[in-house]
Motif scaffolding. Structure first.
Motif, PDB file in Angstrom:
ATOM      1  N   GLU A 344       0.831  -1.207   0.000  1.00  0.00           N
ATOM      2  CA  GLU A 344       0.000   0.000   0.000  1.00  0.00           C
ATOM      3  C   GLU A 344       0.865   1.256   0.000  1.00  0.00           C
ATOM      4  OE1 GLU A 344      -3.537   2.099   2.657  1.00  0.00           O
ATOM      5  OE2 GLU A 344      -3.039  -0.018   2.960  1.00  0.00           O
ATOM      6  N   GLU A 345       1.957   1.219   0.771  1.00  0.00           N
ATOM      7  CA  GLU A 345       2.872   2.359   0.810  1.00  0.00           C
ATOM      8  C   GLU A 345       3.548   2.550  -0.548  1.00  0.00           C
ATOM      9  OE1 GLU A 345       4.139   1.775   5.526  1.00  0.00           O
ATOM     10  OE2 GLU A 345       5.576   1.354   3.912  1.00  0.00           O
ATOM     11  N   PHE A 346       3.926   1.440  -1.184  1.00  0.00           N
ATOM     12  CA  PHE A 346       4.564   1.475  -2.503  1.00  0.00           C
ATOM     13  C   PHE A 346       3.640   2.135  -3.523  1.00  0.00           C
ATOM     14  CE2 PHE A 346       5.060  -0.587  -6.659  1.00  0.00           C
ATOM     15  CZ  PHE A 346       6.398  -0.355  -6.937  1.00  0.00           C
ATOM     16  N   VAL A 347       2.408   1.660  -3.577  1.00  0.00           N
ATOM     17  CA  VAL A 347       1.443   2.189  -4.545  1.00  0.00           C
ATOM     18  C   VAL A 347       1.139   3.655  -4.275  1.00  0.00           C
ATOM     19  CG1 VAL A 347      -0.941   2.022  -5.358  1.00  0.00           C
ATOM     20  CG2 VAL A 347       0.400  -0.061  -5.001  1.00  0.00           C
ATOM     21  N   ASP A 348       0.888   3.987  -3.017  1.00  0.00           N
ATOM     22  CA  ASP A 348       0.557   5.375  -2.675  1.00  0.00           C
ATOM     23  C   ASP A 348       1.713   6.318  -2.984  1.00  0.00           C
ATOM     24  OD1 ASP A 348      -1.929   4.593  -1.859  1.00  0.00           O
ATOM     25  OD2 ASP A 348      -1.481   4.642   0.295  1.00  0.00           O
ATOM     26  N   GLY A 349       2.954   5.835  -2.806  1.00  0.00           N
ATOM     27  CA  GLY A 349       4.107   6.676  -3.089  1.00  0.00           C
ATOM     28  C   GLY A 349       4.203   7.045  -4.558  1.00  0.00           C
ATOM     29  N   ILE A 350       4.030   6.059  -5.435  1.00  0.00           N
ATOM     30  CA  ILE A 350       4.078   6.339  -6.877  1.00  0.00           C
ATOM     31  C   ILE A 350       2.887   7.182  -7.292  1.00  0.00           C
ATOM     32  CG2 ILE A 350       3.995   5.299  -9.179  1.00  0.00           C
ATOM     33  CD1 ILE A 350       5.543   2.941  -8.077  1.00  0.00           C
ATOM     34  N   ALA A 351       1.700   6.815  -6.804  1.00  0.00           N
ATOM     35  CA  ALA A 351       0.488   7.556  -7.172  1.00  0.00           C
ATOM     36  C   ALA A 351       0.601   9.021  -6.771  1.00  0.00           C
ATOM     37  CB  ALA A 351      -0.726   6.912  -6.510  1.00  0.00           C
ATOM     38  N   GLY A 352       1.126   9.274  -5.583  1.00  0.00           N
ATOM     39  CA  GLY A 352       1.280  10.654  -5.143  1.00  0.00           C
ATOM     40  C   GLY A 352       2.298  11.412  -5.974  1.00  0.00           C
ATOM     41  N   SER A 353       3.373  10.734  -6.369  1.00  0.00           N
ATOM     42  CA  SER A 353       4.432  11.391  -7.139  1.00  0.00           C
ATOM     43  C   SER A 353       3.981  11.780  -8.544  1.00  0.00           C
ATOM     44  CB  SER A 353       5.661  10.487  -7.222  1.00  0.00           C
ATOM     45  OG  SER A 353       6.215  10.260  -5.951  1.00  0.00           O
ATOM     46  N   ILE A 354       3.088  10.986  -9.137  1.00  0.00           N
ATOM     47  CA  ILE A 354       2.640  11.310 -10.493  1.00  0.00           C
ATOM     48  C   ILE A 354       1.299  12.031 -10.495  1.00  0.00           C
ATOM     49  CG2 ILE A 354       3.886   9.320 -11.428  1.00  0.00           C
ATOM     50  CD1 ILE A 354       1.147   7.965 -11.885  1.00  0.00           C
ATOM     51  N   GLY A 355       0.723  12.246  -9.314  1.00  0.00           N
ATOM     52  CA  GLY A 355      -0.570  12.917  -9.236  1.00  0.00           C
ATOM     53  C   GLY A 355      -1.708  12.083  -9.784  1.00  0.00           C
ATOM     54  N   ALA A 356      -1.683  10.774  -9.501  1.00  0.00           N
ATOM     55  CA  ALA A 356      -2.687   9.869 -10.061  1.00  0.00           C
ATOM     56  C   ALA A 356      -4.091  10.216  -9.579  1.00  0.00           C
ATOM     57  CB  ALA A 356      -2.355   8.422  -9.688  1.00  0.00           C
TER      58      ALA A 356
END
Length: 367
Positions: A344-356
């Motif tokens: 969950e942390e992995f996914v949220d980190g990428i999603a936050g970085s790209i503004g998903a």
């Protein structure tokens, strides 16, 4: 992901915006039915017709084989092909395989189906596109030029000597007539039309191959000869009068590469015991599927690079994220820095970085 989106939308088209017959896009339904698509869109099981755009390279032989397999499974999808789509003939396959074999340990990572050689032919002024399917005489003359002129010159330019059997194939014009007959059967199973076929209905743009194989983003020469990211999508969206798109950047919970070329953070074996891949089987040209640990920093970087090159194009691009194969993990996800983290942390980190805007997560083989 395409299957999921096709079921969420009302009467969508699936538009293949790059690649060709080397794709192996797998859809497994909850009832166990499994399909591997090369020409047909992954929305086929959901009833979505497929538009093969001008950026798609069609292979009539492989299309017919795939269509036969689908008919046997009780599926008869509608396919529309852009007249400007290049066609792969046996001669591009011949050159592709001869060149890749000659490279030995210096292979580029080809699938051996003639994709790159088809585009090389087009760029060198010998055009054989779907528009010729309705003109067999012109098609025959182009094929003869291909056989007697382009292929020999191409082999010389590449410094490749072909074996006796391949020389015989090149000297004999029977392959020309065989292709024309195959093309005739192919023409019966597709419609020829430009992008206007998809007008006024929802569109799902289906890509092929990862961003790190993009001809402008990957490590040359270990790339595919196409844009695997946004440039072709933007061009087709403009053709269709679409002014905003949502892009699902899709990744597994680990990294794979099937074929030669660099693979950062590669591991010698599948990183998780639960990994099962029935589609990417070993073959003479690509070898065995290779694995690497997930790298969130590299993922964000290449997504950012893809988005940056279409900035200011006049079409609004909204990023979203899809992460698949989460069921294959051994509880925690391993990253390139060697650290284990909560998925969950992995996914949220990428999603936050790209503004998903949205996040899709996939556990298990079905949608």
């Amino acid at each position: 992901v395409v299957d999921r989106l096709a079921r969420d939308l009302r009467d969508p088209w699936v538009v293949r915006f790059n690649g060709g017959a080397q794709a192996g896009h797998t859809v497994t339904l909850p009832d166990g039915r499994r399909y591997v698509f090369s020409h047909f869109g992954a929305g086929t099981p959901a009833g979505a017709p497929t538009f093969l755009s001008r950026f798609f390279v069609a292979n009539p032989y492989l299309f017919l084989r795939e269509a036969d397999e689908l008919r046997t499974a009780g599926v008869a999808p509608r396919v529309v092909l852009d007249p400007l789509s290049p066609l792969t003939t046996p001669y591009e396959v011949l050159v592709n395989r001869a060149v890749e074999e000659a490279r030995g340990a210096r292979r580029h990572g080809s699938c051996g189906v003639g994709f790159g050689e088809t585009l090389e032919r087009e760029e060198n002024g010998l055009s054989i596109t779907a528009s010729l399917l309705d003109g067999p005489d012109t098609l025959r003359s182009r094929l003869e030029l291909l056989r007697t002129n382009h292929v020999p010159r191409r082999l010389v330019a590449l410094g490749v000597t072909i074996d006796v059997e391949t020389q015989a194939d090149l000297a004999d014009s029977s392959l020309v007539e065989e292709f024309i007959e195959t093309a005739r059967h192919f023409r019966r199973q597709i419609e020829l039309c430009g992008a206007e076929a998809c007008a006024d209905r929802p569109v799902i743009f289906e890509g092929a191959q990862g961003l790190l194989l993009d001809q402008a983003l990957g490590t040359f020469p270990h790339v595919t000869r196409s844009y695997t990211g946004l440039p072709n999508v933007i061009a087709l969206a403009a053709d269709l009068g679409i002014d905003d798109i949502e892009v699902f950047y899709t990744m597994r919970s680990y990294v794979t590469r099937h074929g030669a070329g660099p693979l950062a953070h590669e591991v010698g074996a599948p990183p998780y015991a639960g990994i099962v891949d029935r589609t990417n089987r070993p073959n003479p040209f690509q070898g065995t599927l290779r694995f690497a640990l997930a790298d969130p920093v590299a993922s964000v970087d290449v997504i950012s690079a893809d988005r940056a090159r279409v900035s200011g194009c006049g079409i609004d691009v909204t990023p979203s994220l899809a992460v698949t194969c989460l069921d294959q993990l051994d509880d925690l996800l391993l990253c390139a820095d060697g650290q284990a983290c909560d998925p969950e942390e992995f996914v949220d980190g990428i999603a936050g970085s790209i503004g998903a805007q949205r996040i899709l997560l996939s556990q298990g083989p079905t949608a």
